[in-house]
Design an enzyme around this catalytic site. Structure first.
Site, PDB file in Angstrom:
ATOM      1  N   HIS A 140       0.666  -1.080   0.016  1.00 57.30           N
ATOM      2  CA  HIS A 140      -0.005   0.141  -0.163  1.00 57.30           C
ATOM      3  C   HIS A 140       0.709   1.207   0.068  1.00 57.30           C
ATOM      4  CE1 HIS A 140      -2.761   2.891   2.358  1.00 57.30           C
ATOM      5  NE2 HIS A 140      -3.344   2.934   1.166  1.00 57.30           N
ATOM      6  N   ASN A 191      -3.995   4.036   7.871  1.00 56.55           N
ATOM      7  CA  ASN A 191      -5.434   4.573   7.653  1.00 56.55           C
ATOM      8  C   ASN A 191      -6.296   4.401   8.863  1.00 56.55           C
ATOM      9  OD1 ASN A 191      -6.030   6.025   5.318  1.00 56.55           O
ATOM     10  ND2 ASN A 191      -6.034   4.056   4.161  1.00 56.55           N
TER      11      ASN A 191
END
Ligand code: NAI
Length: 315
Positions: A140, A191
């Site tokens: 990511h 996140n």
């Protein structure tokens, strides 16, 4: 095969990720469903390389040769046929990704690693569409990939240690700062931290505690400034764990704990106010203003990274 990468999806993230691999001397094939998307991706790739040249991070010659290592195609089968790593950056939808992974599995060499840029979908569920869950891994990158060093390498239930370690190594050679995430958890690490802050920011706004501008300032001129260097756990160490413990004891119970996106956010989305891309969100953006904000963001963050590198090196 080892130095060949296919990046599937030439959108906001895919184009930037292609640039990172190309500057790391990989031969990159950037894939999308149509020429217009590829053209848009290439333009944003050129822009990001120019930014790196402008701030002195990359020489003009290196930027040109990196761009020369990126090939564009709409032919997925051809793009997959010779790669050691496939980086997937298609939209964040599990069904779409699973359908793509079933194809990647058929089209790529059995040894190829299939890496997803998902922001937090389950790697295990994505991998279940393939016969090679040991070679499916989350990788990511953060937006914008040419600026933000963090990459989260995330293991699904079936991901082998060898696959995760290989991608950690690859990210290091690209000059990124990878972290290894052992458990496939929604939102991964970055996140989860970011959305804990976003949830509270939206709550403060909805309650009228402070204006959007002041809420943002409370972060950028306060904790946000420290976090670029210190991270929340080191910050707690420096502040004193007894103090953080006492504050946690009375404050946690008062923090927002909504389970869904709040109406202050949903209402804007329903009105088509999606932020910078539609010209209005919490703030308004003319096209010029958006260009200015993005250029300033890249310049300031790259400058900050220079200071960090000078002061703390690769600690
Ligand atoms: P985007 O919508 O900008 O780009 C997606 C691209 O994939 C589009 O160009 C689309 O045409 C292409 N695409 C769709 N189906 C395809 C197919 N079958 N074959 C080839 N290309 C196809 O999306 P974005 O923002 O780049 O996100 C991609 C992934 O990265 C998502 O999983 C997202 O969650 C993740 N991500 C997004 C971040 C962001 O800030 N936007 C940050 C970090 C991760």
């Amino acid at each position: 095969m080892d130095n060949q990468v296919a990046v599937v999806g030439a959108g906001l993230m895919g184009a930037g990720i292609a640039g990172e691999f190309a500057r790391g001397e990989y031969e990159v094939t950037l894939v999308d469903t149509n020429e217009a998307a590829l053209e848009k991706g290439l333009n944003s790739l050129k822009k990001s390389q120019q930014t790196l040249v402008d701030v002195g991070h990359v020489s003009q010659a290196d930027a040109v040769s990196a761009l020369g290592r990126v090939r564009l195609t709409t032919d997925l089968a051809e793009a997959c046929s010779s790669v050691g790593i496939l980086m997937e950056a298609v939209p964040e939808n599990l069904a779409v990704k699973q359908e793509m992974y079933a194809q990647f599995d058929k089209l790529c060499f059995p040894e190829a690693i299939l890496a997803s840029n998902t922001s937090g979908l389950s790697i295990s569920k994505i991998a279940s569409a393939t016969q090679r869950p040991d070679k499916v891994v989350g990788v990511h990158f953060w937006n914008p990939p040419h600026v933000v060093p963090l990459v989260e390498v995330t293991k699904g239930d079936g991901t082998s240690d060898a696959t995760a370690e290989h991608m950690m190594k690859v990210c290091n050679t690209l000059g990124k700062k990878p972290i290894l995430v052992q458990h496939d958890i929604p939102g991964i690490v970055g996140n989860r931290l970011q959305y804990a802050v976003v949830r509270e920011a939206l709550h403060l706004m909805a309650e009228g505690v402070a204006s959007p501008e002041d809420i943002d300032l409370a972060m950028t001129a306060g904790p946000g400034l420290r976090y670029g260097l210190l991270g929340p756990l080191r910050t707690a160490d420096l502040g004193g764990l007894d103090v953080f413990c006492a504050i946690s004891d009375y404050l946690f119970a008062d923090l927002n704990a909504d389970k869904r996106a709040p109406s202050v956010l949903k209402d804007l989305v329903e009105q088509g106010k999606l932020g910078a891309k539609t010209g209005e969100g919490f703030y308004s953006y003319s096209e010029d203003e958006l260009d200015r904000v993005l250029a300033q963001r890249d310049r300031v963050l790259l400058g900050f990274l220079d200071v960090l590198k000078r002061e703390v090196g690769d600690e």
